[in-house]
Motif scaffolding. Structure first.
Motif, PDB file in Angstrom:
ATOM      1  N   VAL A  66       6.340  -0.546   1.439  1.00  0.00           N
ATOM      2  CA  VAL A  66       5.752   0.876   0.508  1.00  0.00           C
ATOM      3  C   VAL A  66       5.701   1.471   0.804  1.00  0.00           C
ATOM      4  O   VAL A  66       5.501   0.935   2.440  1.00  0.00           O
ATOM      5  CB  VAL A  66       4.696   0.658  -1.079  1.00  0.00           C
ATOM      6  CG1 VAL A  66       5.143  -0.894  -1.364  1.00  0.00           C
ATOM      7  CG2 VAL A  66       3.337  -0.275   0.396  1.00  0.00           C
ATOM      8  N   THR A 103      12.566   0.247   2.023  1.00  0.00           N
ATOM      9  CA  THR A 103      11.796   0.098   1.304  1.00  0.00           C
ATOM     10  C   THR A 103      13.251  -0.537   0.072  1.00  0.00           C
ATOM     11  O   THR A 103      14.199  -0.207   0.400  1.00  0.00           O
ATOM     12  CB  THR A 103      11.513   1.321   0.064  1.00  0.00           C
ATOM     13  OG1 THR A 103      11.912   1.990  -0.426  1.00  0.00           O
ATOM     14  CG2 THR A 103      10.320   2.033   0.328  1.00  0.00           C
ATOM     15  N   PRO A 123       0.847  -9.365   3.819  1.00  0.00           N
ATOM     16  CA  PRO A 123      -0.556  -9.439   1.971  1.00  0.00           C
ATOM     17  C   PRO A 123      -1.611 -10.537   2.760  1.00  0.00           C
ATOM     18  O   PRO A 123      -2.357 -10.527   2.645  1.00  0.00           O
ATOM     19  CB  PRO A 123       0.561  -9.848   1.050  1.00  0.00           C
ATOM     20  CG  PRO A 123       1.219  -9.298   1.284  1.00  0.00           C
ATOM     21  CD  PRO A 123       2.049  -9.389   2.361  1.00  0.00           C
ATOM     22  N   LYS A 155      -4.963  -1.428  -2.429  1.00  0.00           N
ATOM     23  CA  LYS A 155      -5.468  -0.349  -3.811  1.00  0.00           C
ATOM     24  C   LYS A 155      -5.325   0.670  -3.409  1.00  0.00           C
ATOM     25  O   LYS A 155      -5.103   1.386  -3.966  1.00  0.00           O
ATOM     26  CB  LYS A 155      -6.347  -1.466  -4.896  1.00  0.00           C
ATOM     27  CG  LYS A 155      -5.755  -2.378  -5.019  1.00  0.00           C
ATOM     28  CD  LYS A 155      -7.039  -2.725  -6.394  1.00  0.00           C
ATOM     29  CE  LYS A 155      -7.210  -4.088  -6.623  1.00  0.00           C
ATOM     30  NZ  LYS A 155      -8.282  -4.910  -6.551  1.00  0.00           N
ATOM     31  N   SER A 191       1.490  -3.810   0.820  1.00  0.00           N
ATOM     32  CA  SER A 191       1.793  -3.764  -1.349  1.00  0.00           C
ATOM     33  C   SER A 191      -0.127  -4.483  -1.682  1.00  0.00           C
ATOM     34  O   SER A 191      -0.194  -3.779  -2.614  1.00  0.00           O
ATOM     35  CB  SER A 191       2.469  -4.700  -1.193  1.00  0.00           C
ATOM     36  OG  SER A 191       2.687  -5.887  -0.408  1.00  0.00           O
ATOM     37  N   SER A 192      -0.082  -5.196  -1.043  1.00  0.00           N
ATOM     38  CA  SER A 192      -1.762  -5.778  -1.126  1.00  0.00           C
ATOM     39  C   SER A 192      -3.215  -4.569  -1.237  1.00  0.00           C
ATOM     40  O   SER A 192      -4.214  -5.453  -1.230  1.00  0.00           O
ATOM     41  CB  SER A 192      -1.946  -6.946  -0.260  1.00  0.00           C
ATOM     42  OG  SER A 192      -2.128  -7.100   0.757  1.00  0.00           O
ATOM     43  N   THR A 251       7.320  -7.268   0.832  1.00  0.00           N
ATOM     44  CA  THR A 251       7.530  -6.245   0.014  1.00  0.00           C
ATOM     45  C   THR A 251       7.179  -4.499   0.541  1.00  0.00           C
ATOM     46  O   THR A 251       5.868  -4.425   1.578  1.00  0.00           O
ATOM     47  CB  THR A 251       6.608  -5.337  -1.506  1.00  0.00           C
ATOM     48  OG1 THR A 251       7.102  -6.600  -2.123  1.00  0.00           O
ATOM     49  CG2 THR A 251       6.706  -4.267  -1.972  1.00  0.00           C
TER      50      THR A 251
END
Ligand SMILES: [Zn+2]
Length: 275
Positions: free
Chosen positions: A127, A88, A33, A71, A68-69, A125
């Motif tokens: 995803v 995950t 991120p 949108k 994950s960061s 994280t």
């Protein structure tokens, strides 16, 4: 188009925003991120439209763990999606990390980079992507058309390249790199030559590998020429290391091979043995 150069300390790859009249496409999500935020800030600072969608070149952590960061929805090849899904919910603490190295899912080098990028109290994280494709995909950003093509190869079987037609830029991801996980680094000569052939077939003015600086067509050809020759020699002489080194020295008219090519010989030897 805005490109953020790679950073080698924690293995941050190139991030690129391809900006059309209607949409912005981001290539790769960043290795964290923090990496992703840096690029978002740069886009904002320059008044560029933030990504409406992003595309992953392959599943490796340094290209995807920033996902994950963002949108916007993420697009990826089905093999990329499969691996990310399997990652995950895993434990990325010391114990989990060591397990992943032991199983050959990632390398010790990647684990070290993850430690450096995320620090001790790390929260990772993973995803999975939102949109999955096979083969190839065309994205029209408005006046700028991008073509994503699955090419596979030694580095990662899910590797894709991204061609920006109007700008004549070919993003290669890590497709031309050796296999890095699940054993010693290795190249198969036929696999490497197949990918080079694909890369040369594009009418690109610029070639961008994810851990290097953009190269003009000529720079790219010059950079790859000794590697292409090495692969062709290995194709003929297989794991006869001495002969391979001799042939390459003769071709390059060198007394000694430079370090990167000597290492390359080892990668190709490891790949030739596997056949
Ligand atoms: Zn990679």
């Amino acid at each position: 188009m805005l490109i953020m150069h790679p950073e080698h300390d924690t293995d941050r790859p190139v991030l690129a925003a391809i900006i059309g009249e209607r949409r912005t496409l981001l290539m790769d999500a960043g290795n964290s991120p923090a990496h992703a935020a840096l690029f978002r800030e740069e886009l904002a600072r320059r008044g560029c439209r933030q990504p409406d969608m992003l595309i992953l070149t392959h599943w490796h952590w340094d290209h995807t763990f920033g996902l994950s960061s963002w949108k916007s929805p993420a697009i990826a090849h089905e093999e990329t999606a499969k691996v990310l899904e399997s990652l995950t919910g895993l434990n990325w603490g010391e114990e989990g990390l060591e397990k992943l190295v032991k199983s050959g899912t990632i390398s010790e080098e990647s684990a070290e980079h993850i430690r450096l990028e995320y620090g001790e109290a790390r929260e990772v994280t993973v995803v999975k992507p939102d949109i999955v494709f096979t083969g190839s995909l065309t994205v029209d950003l408005g006046g700028v058309v991008c073509e994503v093509v699955h090419v596979g190869g030694d580095h990662s079987p899910d590797s894709c390249v991204l061609y920006v037609k109007e700008d004549k830029v070919l993003f290669l991801g890590d497709a031309l790199g050796p296999a890095v996980y699940g054993g010693p680094r290795q190249y198969s000569s036929t696999g490497f030559l197949r990918l080079l052939d694909i890369a040369y077939r594009y009418d690109a003015d610029w070639y961008v590998e994810s851990h290097g600086l953009p190269m003009t067509r000529q720079e790219f050809r010059e950079d790859l020429a000794p590697w292409e020759r090495l692969a062709r020699i290995v194709d003929v002489f297989g794991h006869n290391r001495e002969r391979v080194v001799l042939e390459l020295k003769t071709y390059l008219q060198l007394e000694e091979l430079p370090g990167d090519l000597l290492q390359g010989v080892e990668y190709f030897m490891a790949g030739a043995k596997r056949r």
